[in-house]
Design a protein around this motif. Structure first.
Motif, mmCIF file in Angstrom:
data_model
loop_
_atom_site.group_PDB
_atom_site.id
_atom_site.type_symbol
_atom_site.label_atom_id
_atom_site.label_comp_id
_atom_site.label_asym_id
_atom_site.label_seq_id
_atom_site.Cartn_x
_atom_site.Cartn_y
_atom_site.Cartn_z
ATOM 1 N N THR A 39 145.741 77.410 129.205
ATOM 2 C CA THR A 39 147.020 77.573 129.900
ATOM 3 C C THR A 39 147.166 79.044 130.297
ATOM 4 N N HIS A 40 148.164 79.294 131.142
ATOM 5 C CA HIS A 40 148.577 80.670 131.369
ATOM 6 C C HIS A 40 149.053 81.209 130.025
ATOM 7 N N ASP A 41 148.820 82.497 129.769
ATOM 8 C CA ASP A 41 149.127 83.033 128.435
ATOM 9 C C ASP A 41 150.556 83.552 128.302
ATOM 10 N N ILE A 42 151.256 83.694 129.412
ATOM 11 C CA ILE A 42 152.603 84.271 129.336
ATOM 12 C C ILE A 42 153.643 83.154 129.323
ATOM 13 N N HIS A 47 158.718 87.587 128.648
ATOM 14 C CA HIS A 47 157.349 88.092 128.592
ATOM 15 C C HIS A 47 156.847 88.122 127.152
ATOM 16 N N ALA A 48 156.148 87.075 126.769
ATOM 17 C CA ALA A 48 155.511 87.007 125.451
ATOM 18 C C ALA A 48 154.163 86.326 125.625
ATOM 19 N N CYS A 62 155.925 79.833 120.892
ATOM 20 C CA CYS A 62 156.041 81.198 121.395
ATOM 21 C C CYS A 62 156.483 82.134 120.270
ATOM 22 N N PRO A 63 155.850 83.298 120.160
ATOM 23 C CA PRO A 63 156.202 84.208 119.069
ATOM 24 C C PRO A 63 157.552 84.900 119.253
ATOM 25 N N LEU A 64 158.120 84.845 120.470
ATOM 26 C CA LEU A 64 159.354 85.603 120.707
ATOM 27 C C LEU A 64 160.621 84.808 120.375
ATOM 28 N N VAL A 77 158.403 71.627 125.618
ATOM 29 C CA VAL A 77 158.903 70.511 124.813
ATOM 30 C C VAL A 77 160.127 70.836 123.968
ATOM 31 N N SER A 78 160.356 72.098 123.625
ATOM 32 C CA SER A 78 161.600 72.382 122.900
ATOM 33 C C SER A 78 161.866 73.878 122.839
ATOM 34 N N GLY A 79 163.036 74.202 122.366
ATOM 35 C CA GLY A 79 163.444 75.602 122.278
ATOM 36 C C GLY A 79 164.079 76.037 123.589
#
Ligand code: FES
Length: 102
Positions: A39-42, A47-48, A62-64, A77-79
């Protein structure tokens, strides 16, 4: 199709994700029990780098802000995420994982 070498198969252990950059495009390469996905990494939320996130059950967190994406489909799917990730076709050729950037 424009297949580009992305990593060696042994660079990404099962259950892990690796950041790669090809043609200045940040990519994330996932190994789900020996099957590779890219996948795209961002993150689509802010921007994470998703490759710094937590991979479990085929989903990257996502870490952010802990948004979740399905790495097979890129679906948010969530968040706080509501825009899907761009995905890229991958294939294994010998010891290399190739990605199609088209
Ligand atoms: S930056 Fe990824 S969920 Fe906010």
């Amino acid at each position: 199709m424009a297949w580009k070498a992305m990593a060696r198969v042994t660079d990404v252990e099962p259950g892990t994700v690796k950041a790669c950059r090809i043609n200045d495009i940040p990519l994330a390469l996932y190994n789900l029990d020996g099957e590779f996905f890219a996948t795209h990494d961002i993150c689509t939320h802010a921007h994470a780098c998703l490759s710094d996130g937590y991979l479990e059950d085929g989903r990257i967190e996502c870490p952010l802000h802990q948004g979740l994406f399905d790495v097979r489909t890129g679906k948010a799917v969530s968040g706080p995420v509501d825009v899907d990730l761009k995905t890229f076709a991958v294939r294994v050729d010998g010891d290399e994982v190739l990605v199609d950037l088209d």
